[in-house]
Motif scaffolding. Structure first.
Motif, mmCIF file in Angstrom:
data_model
loop_
_atom_site.group_PDB
_atom_site.id
_atom_site.type_symbol
_atom_site.label_atom_id
_atom_site.label_comp_id
_atom_site.label_asym_id
_atom_site.label_seq_id
_atom_site.Cartn_x
_atom_site.Cartn_y
_atom_site.Cartn_z
ATOM 1 N N GLU A 336 0.825 -1.213 0.000
ATOM 2 C CA GLU A 336 0.000 0.000 0.000
ATOM 3 C C GLU A 336 0.863 1.270 0.000
ATOM 4 O O GLU A 336 0.794 2.105 0.903
ATOM 5 C CB GLU A 336 -0.981 0.009 1.174
ATOM 6 N N ILE A 337 1.687 1.383 -1.030
ATOM 7 C CA ILE A 337 2.516 2.579 -1.204
ATOM 8 C C ILE A 337 1.604 3.800 -1.322
ATOM 9 O O ILE A 337 0.622 3.792 -2.071
ATOM 10 C CB ILE A 337 3.386 2.451 -2.474
ATOM 11 N N ASP A 338 1.899 4.856 -0.577
ATOM 12 C CA ASP A 338 1.033 6.038 -0.565
ATOM 13 C C ASP A 338 1.063 6.793 -1.884
ATOM 14 O O ASP A 338 0.024 7.180 -2.417
ATOM 15 C CB ASP A 338 1.461 6.985 0.564
ATOM 16 N N ARG A 339 2.258 7.058 -2.364
ATOM 17 C CA ARG A 339 2.431 7.830 -3.590
ATOM 18 C C ARG A 339 3.261 7.000 -4.555
ATOM 19 O O ARG A 339 4.390 6.599 -4.221
ATOM 20 C CB ARG A 339 3.147 9.158 -3.311
ATOM 21 N N LEU A 340 2.749 6.749 -5.753
ATOM 22 C CA LEU A 340 3.441 5.822 -6.648
ATOM 23 C C LEU A 340 3.424 6.338 -8.073
ATOM 24 O O LEU A 340 2.399 6.809 -8.575
ATOM 25 C CB LEU A 340 2.762 4.444 -6.585
ATOM 26 N N GLY A 341 4.578 6.233 -8.703
ATOM 27 C CA GLY A 341 4.687 6.500 -10.126
ATOM 28 C C GLY A 341 5.131 5.234 -10.830
ATOM 29 O O GLY A 341 5.945 4.482 -10.294
ATOM 30 N N CYS A 342 4.591 4.971 -12.008
ATOM 31 C CA CYS A 342 4.976 3.772 -12.753
ATOM 32 C C CYS A 342 5.275 4.160 -14.196
ATOM 33 O O CYS A 342 4.537 4.944 -14.805
ATOM 34 C CB CYS A 342 3.872 2.718 -12.698
ATOM 35 N N PHE A 343 6.351 3.599 -14.723
ATOM 36 C CA PHE A 343 6.754 3.880 -16.088
ATOM 37 C C PHE A 343 6.823 2.581 -16.867
ATOM 38 O O PHE A 343 7.296 1.565 -16.352
ATOM 39 C CB PHE A 343 8.127 4.562 -16.113
ATOM 40 N N ALA A 344 6.354 2.607 -18.102
ATOM 41 C CA ALA A 344 6.588 1.479 -18.984
ATOM 42 C C ALA A 344 8.061 1.512 -19.377
ATOM 43 O O ALA A 344 8.608 2.580 -19.687
ATOM 44 C CB ALA A 344 5.694 1.585 -20.221
ATOM 45 N N TYR A 345 8.711 0.350 -19.315
ATOM 46 C CA TYR A 345 10.140 0.316 -19.636
ATOM 47 C C TYR A 345 10.394 0.908 -21.011
ATOM 48 O O TYR A 345 9.681 0.631 -21.982
ATOM 49 C CB TYR A 345 10.671 -1.120 -19.589
ATOM 50 N N SER A 346 11.415 1.746 -21.082
ATOM 51 C CA SER A 346 11.809 2.354 -22.348
ATOM 52 C C SER A 346 13.313 2.200 -22.513
ATOM 53 O O SER A 346 14.074 2.608 -21.624
ATOM 54 C CB SER A 346 11.432 3.840 -22.359
ATOM 55 N N PRO A 347 13.761 1.583 -23.603
ATOM 56 C CA PRO A 347 15.200 1.393 -23.801
ATOM 57 C C PRO A 347 15.947 2.730 -23.837
ATOM 58 O O PRO A 347 15.488 3.692 -24.453
ATOM 59 C CB PRO A 347 15.293 0.681 -25.153
ATOM 60 N N VAL A 348 17.072 2.773 -23.150
ATOM 61 C CA VAL A 348 17.916 3.965 -23.126
ATOM 62 C C VAL A 348 19.249 3.608 -23.768
ATOM 63 O O VAL A 348 19.875 2.586 -23.418
ATOM 64 C CB VAL A 348 18.146 4.454 -21.676
ATOM 65 N N GLU A 349 19.690 4.430 -24.695
ATOM 66 C CA GLU A 349 20.944 4.150 -25.387
ATOM 67 C C GLU A 349 22.100 4.068 -24.386
ATOM 68 O O GLU A 349 22.290 4.962 -23.571
ATOM 69 C CB GLU A 349 21.227 5.236 -26.426
ATOM 70 N N GLY A 350 22.823 2.965 -24.446
ATOM 71 C CA GLY A 350 23.960 2.771 -23.556
ATOM 72 C C GLY A 350 23.642 1.949 -22.328
ATOM 73 O O GLY A 350 24.551 1.560 -21.593
ATOM 74 N N ALA A 351 22.362 1.654 -22.077
ATOM 75 C CA ALA A 351 21.985 0.856 -20.904
ATOM 76 C C ALA A 351 22.168 -0.627 -21.204
ATOM 77 O O ALA A 351 21.797 -1.104 -22.275
ATOM 78 C CB ALA A 351 20.542 1.138 -20.515
ATOM 79 N N THR A 352 22.719 -1.351 -20.253
ATOM 80 C CA THR A 352 22.976 -2.779 -20.457
ATOM 81 C C THR A 352 21.690 -3.593 -20.507
ATOM 82 O O THR A 352 21.682 -4.720 -21.012
ATOM 83 C CB THR A 352 23.887 -3.338 -19.350
ATOM 84 N N ALA A 353 20.584 -3.036 -19.992
ATOM 85 C CA ALA A 353 19.299 -3.747 -20.044
ATOM 86 C C ALA A 353 18.865 -4.009 -21.476
ATOM 87 O O ALA A 353 18.075 -4.932 -21.731
ATOM 88 C CB ALA A 353 18.228 -2.943 -19.309
ATOM 89 N N ASN A 354 19.374 -3.222 -22.410
ATOM 90 C CA ASN A 354 19.010 -3.420 -23.810
ATOM 91 C C ASN A 354 19.440 -4.786 -24.335
ATOM 92 O O ASN A 354 18.894 -5.281 -25.322
ATOM 93 C CB ASN A 354 19.636 -2.320 -24.678
ATOM 94 N N ASP A 355 20.447 -5.381 -23.685
ATOM 95 C CA ASP A 355 20.975 -6.668 -24.135
ATOM 96 C C ASP A 355 20.299 -7.860 -23.464
ATOM 97 O O ASP A 355 20.631 -9.010 -23.756
ATOM 98 C CB ASP A 355 22.493 -6.727 -23.867
#
Length: 454
Positions: A336-355
């Motif tokens: 029950e987080i009081d204040r929450l923001g959520c983002f859909a993952y978006s690839p960022v140039e240079g981020a290792t998550a892209n691989d």
């Protein structure tokens, strides 16, 4: 006819020790010059002398004590700073004051704020309208009643979705005396809310092994808990708020919660959790696991029932399965987080998550983000509804022409959280003012904001 021109105070300076001490001396001299003081080339031409000492070895200690003695004999008004200022003898007495009790002030190393405070006390700052182009708190882009206080730069984490370390480098913590001096200047300038920020507030001081600093004549470690305690003490006489952002849930954060329960700082934590499933967190290279976070949140709320928790999450991270996403939803229902923001993952140039294999399709990422926000709307509505009927203190951000106010409670950080809409006062002679605190009764709530009357 008297001469209206003011004589500029002159400060003599003796710098001893290593290159790090030399840098401290440069910073002090820079600040002196920025404030309109002149430097003197001799003792007899100085109105006051600063001696920056070394205390590393016995020979350096003796050299520093001799330099202090010479400055006292030749000038008489001496402020001492540097490493020797932090040293005690075998009996626990201050070495410098034991030998030279007539010095005006003693600080430890890297203590620009304390040195300048001592200078101001014994040699008031000159009025230099053509030199004093900056206010003490610096130039700010926020409204006058709140300000951000950055305590460090960079980050030691290597989260796979983030490229901040490649842009800003590893963690570099600001000296605690500098942080405290800036905070004091902001409070003196009328700031009512100080928002502590960094890339990783919990890691403050890790890069310098929690080096001891000095503030108001007391030793203070460059550590999150001691910094927060000092900021709370500093804010108290001004009746100001201190709000913490970007707090990783390390174990030592537990020590901050009692300060919140006691009212020393706002009961508000911005904790960037990003996800809950251990496998997703592992792929993200986050320094935490979902199970421990639930336990920690429950423990925090047990210590401080009024605690507001803000967090951000990423939906559709590469490799995220439907089961892992459902795990996140279950976590949010329990936490029950009081204040929450959520983002859909978006690839960022240079981020290792892209691989990372098994990228989630964009439409699935957006759909999952939408499901998180729908769930959060219900959670937020429930938690805000529980505040109806309560009295709380709010900080006024805007006042309309009708006299109504848009304000924020301690649970609302500016520009990212909700607001409190306060009815115009019934008495015509009472008017709200931007930057003032008002005690209000909450009369209504929706999923994001509150309504109130004085």
């Amino acid at each position: 006819m008297t001469n209206a021109l003011q004589v500029t105070p002159k400060i003599g300076f003796v710098s001893l020790g290593c290159p790090k001490a030399l840098v401290d001396s440069e910073q002090i001299l820079t600040q002196l010059r920025a404030e309109g003081y002149d430097t003197a080339k001799s003792y007899d031409g100085a109105d006051l002398v600063i001696v920056n000492t070394c205390g590393f070895i016995d020979a350096a200690v003796q050299e520093s004590l001799d330099a202090i003695g010479e400055a006292l004999n030749e000038n008489g008004k001496v402020i001492v700073t540097g490493c020797l200022g932090a040293k005690k003898d075998a009996q626990g007495d201050d070495i410098i004051l034991k030998v030279h009790p007539k010095v005006l002030a003693v600080t430890g190393p890297h203590a620009l704020g304390e040195v300048m405070d001592a200078v101001h006390l014994h040699m008031p700052k000159p009025h230099a309208p053509f030199l004093d182009l900056l206010p003490p708190q610096g130039v700010k882009l926020t409204p006058k009643h709140f300000a951000y206080l950055k305590i460090s730069e960079g980050c030691n984490h290597r989260c796979s979705f983030c490229i901040i370390p490649s842009m800003r480098g590893d963690l570099v913590s600001r000296p605690i005396a500098d942080v405290m001096m800036e905070a004091e200047n902001l409070f003196k300038a009328g700031v009512k809310e100080l928002l502590v920020i960094s890339q990783d507030t919990s890691a403050y001081g890790v890069d310098i092994k929690f080096r001891m600093g000095f503030w108001s004549g007391k030793p203070v470690k460059t550590h999150m808990t001691q910094l927060v305690e000092a900021l709370g003490e500093l804010a108290a006489p001004y009746g100001a708020w201190v709000r913490l952002h970007y707090v990783y849930p390390y174990p030592h954060v537990d020590a901050i919660i009692p300060m919140m329960a006691e009212g020393k700082i706002l009961p508000y934590l911005d904790v960037p959790l990003q996800h809950a499933h251990p496998d997703v967190l592992k792929r993200m290279k986050r320094p935490a696991s979902g199970e421990k976070n639930i336990e920690r949140i429950q423990a925090w709320r047990a210590m401080c029932p009024d605690l507001t928790i803000r967090s951000t999450f990423i939906a559709g991270f590469p490799g995220e399965t439907e089961a892992e996403f459902e795990y996140l939803l279950d976590f949010l229902k329990e936490a029950e987080i009081d204040r929450l923001g959520c983002f859909a993952y978006s690839p960022v140039e240079g981020a290792t998550a892209n691989d990372i294999p098994n990228a989630v399709p964009e439409e699935v990422r957006e759909e999952r983000r939408g499901r998180v926000m729908l769930l959060q709307e219900e959670i937020s509505k429930k938690r805000l509804q529980a505040k109806v009927g309560k009295t709380m203190r709010v900080l006024v951000d805007e006042v309309s022409r009708t006299g109504a106010a848009t304000a924020r409670s301690g649970a609302d950080a500016p520009e990212i959280d909700g607001v409190v809409y306060v009815k115009a006062p019934y008495e015509p002679h009472i008017k709200y003012k931007v930057g003032e605190f008002v005690d209000v009764k909450i009369t209504g709530a929706d999923a994001h904001d509150l309504w109130a009357e004085a």
